[in-house]
Structure formats: structure tokens, C-alpha cells
Scaffold this active site. Structure first.
Site, PDB file in Angstrom:
ATOM      1  N   LYS A  82       0.840  -1.195   0.000  1.00 18.13           N
ATOM      2  CA  LYS A  82       0.000   0.000   0.000  1.00 18.13           C
ATOM      3  C   LYS A  82       0.872   1.241   0.000  1.00 18.13           C
ATOM      4  CE  LYS A  82      -3.923   2.278   0.991  1.00 18.13           C
ATOM      5  NZ  LYS A  82      -3.639   3.068  -0.234  1.00 18.13           N
ATOM      6  N   LYS A 106       5.680   2.479   8.158  1.00 19.49           N
ATOM      7  CA  LYS A 106       4.483   3.175   8.653  1.00 19.49           C
ATOM      8  C   LYS A 106       3.410   2.156   9.013  1.00 19.49           C
ATOM      9  CE  LYS A 106       5.021   7.167   5.634  1.00 19.49           C
ATOM     10  NZ  LYS A 106       4.442   8.243   4.847  1.00 19.49           N
ATOM     11  N   LYS A 118       4.958   1.902  -3.308  1.00 18.16           N
ATOM     12  CA  LYS A 118       5.002   3.308  -3.710  1.00 18.16           C
ATOM     13  C   LYS A 118       5.146   3.407  -5.206  1.00 18.16           C
ATOM     14  CE  LYS A 118       5.132   7.404  -1.713  1.00 18.16           C
ATOM     15  NZ  LYS A 118       4.577   7.689  -0.377  1.00 18.16           N
ATOM     16  N   THR A 202      -3.379  13.131   6.828  1.00 16.12           N
ATOM     17  CA  THR A 202      -1.941  13.215   7.143  1.00 16.12           C
ATOM     18  C   THR A 202      -1.728  14.339   8.155  1.00 16.12           C
ATOM     19  OG1 THR A 202      -1.470  12.443   4.921  1.00 16.12           O
ATOM     20  CG2 THR A 202       0.374  13.377   6.131  1.00 16.12           C
ATOM     21  N   ASN A 233      -0.786  19.462   0.562  1.00 15.74           N
ATOM     22  CA  ASN A 233      -1.884  18.825   1.299  1.00 15.74           C
ATOM     23  C   ASN A 233      -1.607  18.812   2.798  1.00 15.74           C
ATOM     24  OD1 ASN A 233      -2.691  16.055   2.649  1.00 15.74           O
ATOM     25  ND2 ASN A 233      -4.327  16.525   1.226  1.00 15.74           N
ATOM     26  N   SER A 360      -6.479   5.805   4.798  1.00 20.15           N
ATOM     27  CA  SER A 360      -6.592   5.036   3.556  1.00 20.15           C
ATOM     28  C   SER A 360      -7.032   3.601   3.872  1.00 20.15           C
ATOM     29  CB  SER A 360      -5.243   4.983   2.834  1.00 20.15           C
ATOM     30  OG  SER A 360      -5.097   6.083   1.974  1.00 20.15           O
TER      31      SER A 360
HETATM   32  N1  GLU Z   1       1.232   8.929   0.230  1.00 18.36           N
HETATM   33  C1  GLU Z   1       0.885   8.833   1.614  1.00 18.36           C
HETATM   34  C2  GLU Z   1       2.083   8.430   2.443  1.00 18.36           C
HETATM   35  O1  GLU Z   1       3.210   8.647   2.063  1.00 18.36           O
HETATM   36  C3  GLU Z   1      -0.356   7.988   1.834  1.00 18.36           C
HETATM   37  C4  GLU Z   1      -0.285   6.584   1.371  1.00 18.36           C
HETATM   38  C5  GLU Z   1      -1.643   5.865   1.415  1.00 18.36           C
HETATM   39  O2  GLU Z   1      -2.627   6.492   1.793  1.00 18.36           O
HETATM   40  O3  GLU Z   1      -1.683   4.689   1.062  1.00 18.36           O
HETATM   41  O4  GLU Z   1       1.948   7.944   3.520  1.00 18.36           O
END
Ligand code: GLU
Length: 426
Positions: A82, A106, A118, A202, A233, A360
Site C-alpha cells: 500500500k 508506517k 510506492k 496526514t 496537502n 486510507s
Molecule cells: N502517500 C501517503 C504516504 O506517504 C499515503 C499513502 C496511502 O494512503 O496509502 O503515507
């Protein structure tokens, strides 16, 4: 003399800015401290899968432009991978790999049933039209469709991507799949199965970390002087939340410059005037540089822009007593060491910015069950998850006597290493 060879000191400096190398260094130390054998690091130091794609897009002037895109899947022992997709001219394969490792960490820290993934496309969306962006988003999904999906790898927004782009990507994937498949991607508009609270998630997660960090330092958010680097954002929502809770936001910046007012900036005005890429400083003449912004006299500093902003060159000049990393990778390892020696509490990216992927996850759960939650429900659940994540990292730092970054890596890597072992991979 060989004229085109960089001097040794320059090479070393570039190595320090190599986000993949620095991430691997900390992963290795974390695994060693946890007592895992070397082969665990061998497995986790790179993504298990990395796809490079070339995406042809018909531009508005009828020419065809070929864009390069990537999708990295770090480790799927715990569950599907994810993570977001960024659209940026500086995207590189190495960066996408590092970002996928950070996503795994994370997910581990806030205990989500995912591994990290990613994506990125080398492009400048600020110079592309709506139609060109749609073509690029759809082309990317067609190119990676075989390796992604709601049970394989679930994309989301990241730098310069937004709910509209998620909507096009979801639509393209649903066409390929021949049925409506909202769980393929998160960060969608609400009408297409998006979750309440996802856009500001976030920033919400960062504010929760700030609340916890100020308690540890016997400070208060109310009246605290805050500097935020980046007005995208995360940075813009964060400025709003902190301003509304009584903090004094004295500095903000975008990619071009910064604004400073020791009495507090007019955040509502700035939010009103920013464009969708977070640009606002072009409207002002009395600006400061991003370098000056980071060194402003303040209590809380939030880097919410790009990588390698706090380095050994400016770490001694930082005045804040708390740094909370809303961006991915804003502080180098040398700078982390300097800041921790100086007694500055640094809440690392892999913890502080985990609010986005947490909501998410909530979005994906709602899509899977077809039953949707209220904004309050989402916020309450996010709060619980972030406080728990913060405390597990803070406590690990205290008991293991390591800095918060290493503690976060130790907490984040564990589940993935265990899951890989139970599966018999290592
Ligand atoms: N791009 C965000 C991050 O770096 C969110 C990733 C997501 O929601 O899957 O954490």
C-alpha cells in the site's frame, strides 16, 4: 587530472543525501538491535518487486510524449502492499524504492495489515493540462494493472496527486476489471467511495503527534510558535488545524520561498490564495528563503515538503525544540544525530505522517464492507491509532535508549520480519 570526477568529499555528501542508502542503514541497525540474522536485512533492504513503465500520452498539441513511471512493492508478507503515487519531475527509481520501505515501516508502526508500496511518475503536473493529466493517470494504471489490485497493491495520493487523479485511476482499473472496483485505490472523492477525513488525514495525524510531543516536553500547543515548510496537502491542513487550536503559525513556505511574521501569519487568507499545488508566496515581495525559514526562532518545526531539508549543514542552526516530520525523509541521518544530541525531540516521518495511510486503510475497509462511516467515527479511530503508534515508538526509544527514528524503525520492521519468517521466506 580527471576533470569530470566529483571530489571524494562531494561523493560522500551525495551518499548522505541518498535516501535509499540511509533508509537501508537504519533498517539494518534496527534489525541488528532486534537480534535478527543478516538474511532478514538481505530480504528487506530492497523491494521484492519493482516495475518500470513507459507511458505514452497524447498531449494537447497533438504530439506524443513518453513518460517514465515506477511501482515498487517492498514486502507483502503481512498483507497487500500500500502506498501513494507521486507526480514530480525529480522522481527517481531509488527514491520510489526508499519510499516503499518507509510505507512498510508506517504500516508496521500503526499496525495496519499491509506491506509498503510506492509509485511515481517523472512529470511536472504544474505544466500539464487537465486532459493530459487524465491521459497520464489512465496510462499508468494500464501499464501497472497486472501487479496492482485491492488484494495485491493499493495506490493512493502523494506529492502532486489528488482525489481527481485517484478517480481517473479507479475508473481505468474498473474498466480493465470489468466491474466497479473502489477498493483498488484510496484517497478517492467521497462520491466514488472515498472516506470522510482522508484529505486532511496526514495533517490530522501530525497534529496528534504534536499534541503528544508537547506533553512530553511540558509545553502547550496554544501559543506555541510554529514553522511549517511546505503548503501542500499536509502543510496547508496542518497550518489550519494548528492555527485553530491557538498556536501561532509564524512561518510557512512553498517550493519557491517562505513567509515570516513573528506575530503570526493570516493563515485563512493564505489558504484562500494558495493554488492547488500549494503555491502562495509568488503573491508577496517580502519573502525569505526556505533555508532561512528552517532556522527561524520557533518552538515547533514541521518539515512538510520534500527530502533532505535538514542536513548536517543547518542542523546546528535549528531553534525549534520539537521537530515533527510531515514529509517523507526531510532529515538526513547526520542531522538526526546532531538534533538528538542537542536534545531536540524529533518525531520521525514514518510515525508522524502515518495518518494518511491509516485513513486510507479505513477507506479500503469501508469499500470492502460496503458500509460507510461518519467523519467523527473516522477521526476517533485515527486518534486512537496515532496515539498508540506514538507511545509505542516513544516507549521503545526510552527503554532501548535510542533516538525516535531508530525506535520507529525497530517498531515498524518487527511485524514484517516475523511474518516473513512464519511464511518460511527467511
Ligand atoms: N502517500 C501517503 C504516504 O506517504 C499515503 C499513502 C496511502 O494512503 O496509502 O503515507
Amino acid at each position: 587530472m580527471v576533470a569530470d570526477k566529483a571530489p571524494d568529499s562531494q561523493n560522500k555528501y551525495n551518499d548522505k543525501l541518498d535516501v535509499l542508502k540511509s533508509t537501508q542503514t537504519v533498517v539494518q541497525i534496527a534489525l541488528e538491535k532486534l537480534g535478527y540474522p543478516e538474511e532478514v536485512f538481505e530480504l528487506l533492504k530492497e523491494p521484492i518487486r519493482m516495475m518500470t513503465v513507459r507511458i505514452p500520452v497524447r498531449m494537447d498539441d497533438d504530439s506524443i510524449k513518453i513518460f517514465t513511471g515506477y511501482r515498487a512493492q517492498h514486502n507483502d508478507a503481512v498483507g497487500p502492499t500500500k502506498g501513494g503515487v507521486r507526480f514530480h519531475p525529480a522522481v527517481t527509481e531509488k527514491e520510489v524504492k526508499a519510499l516503499s520501505i518507509w510505507m512498510s515501516l508506517k504500516a508496521g508502526i500503526v499496525d495496519l495489515p499491509y506491506g509498503g508500496g510506492k509509485g511515481g511518475i517523472v512529470c511536472d503536473p504544474r505544466e500539464m493540462s487537465f486532459r493530459e493529466l487524465e491521459g497520464l493517470s489512465r496510462g499508468y494504471v494500464r501499464a501497472i494493472s497486472q501487479i496492482v489490485g485491492p488484494t495485491k497493491d493499493i495506490p493512493a495520493p502523494d506529492v502532486f496527486t489528488n482525489p481527481q487523479i485517484m478517480a481517473w485511476m479507479m475508473d481505468e482499473y474498473s474498466r480493465i476489471d470489468e466491474f466497479n472496483n473502489p477498493g483498488f485505490i484510496t484517497g478517492k472523492p467521497i462520491v466514488l467511495g472515498g472516506s470522510h477525513g482522508r484529505e486532511s488525514a496526514t495533517a490530522k495525524g501530525v497534529t496528534i503527534c504534536i499534541d503528544e510531543a508537547v506533553k512530553k516536553k511540558n509545553m502547550e500547543v496554544k501559543g506555541a510558535r510554529v514553522v511549517i515548510q511546505g503548503f501542500g496537502n499536509a502543510g496547508s491542513f496542518l497550518a489550519k488545524f494548528l492555527h485553530d487550536s491557538g498556536a501561532k503559525v509564524i512561518g510557512i513556505s512553498d517550493a519557491y520561498a517562505g513567509l515570516h511574521d513573528p506575530d503570526g501569519l493570516d493563515i485563512d487568507y493564505l489558504l484562500d490564495r494558495r493554488d492547488s499545488f500549494g503555491t502562495v508566496t509568488k503573491l508577496f515581495s517580502n519573502t525569505i528563503t526556505n533555508k532561512e525559514l528552517l532556522e527561524l526562532d520557533c518552538d515547533i518545526l514541521v518539515p512538510a515538503a520534500v527530502e533532505n531539508q535538514i542536513t548536517e549543514e543547518n542542523a546546528y542552526n535549528i531553534k525549534a525544540s520539537i521537530i515533527v516530520e510531515a514529509a517523507n525523509g526531510p532529515t538526513t541521518l547526520d542531522a538526526t544525530k546532531i538534533l538528538s544530541e542537542r536534545g531536540i525531540l524529533l518525531v520521525p516521518d514514518v510515525l508522524a505522517s502515518a495518518g494518511g495511510v491509516t485513513v486510507s486503510y479505513f477507506e479500503w475497509v469501508q469499500n470492502n464492507q460496503g458500509y460507510y462511516w461518519s467523519e467523527e467515527e473516522v477521526e476517533e479511530k485515527l486518534h486512537k491509532v496515532m496515539v498508540k503508534g506514538f507511545n509505542s515508538v516513544y516507549n521503545a526509544a526510552e527503554t532501548r535508549r535510542v533516538d525516535m527514528r531508530l525506535a520507529a524503525y525497530m517498531v515498524g520492521v518487527r511485524k514484517m520480519a516475523e511474518a516473513s519468517r512464519f511464511r518460511g521466506w527467511i
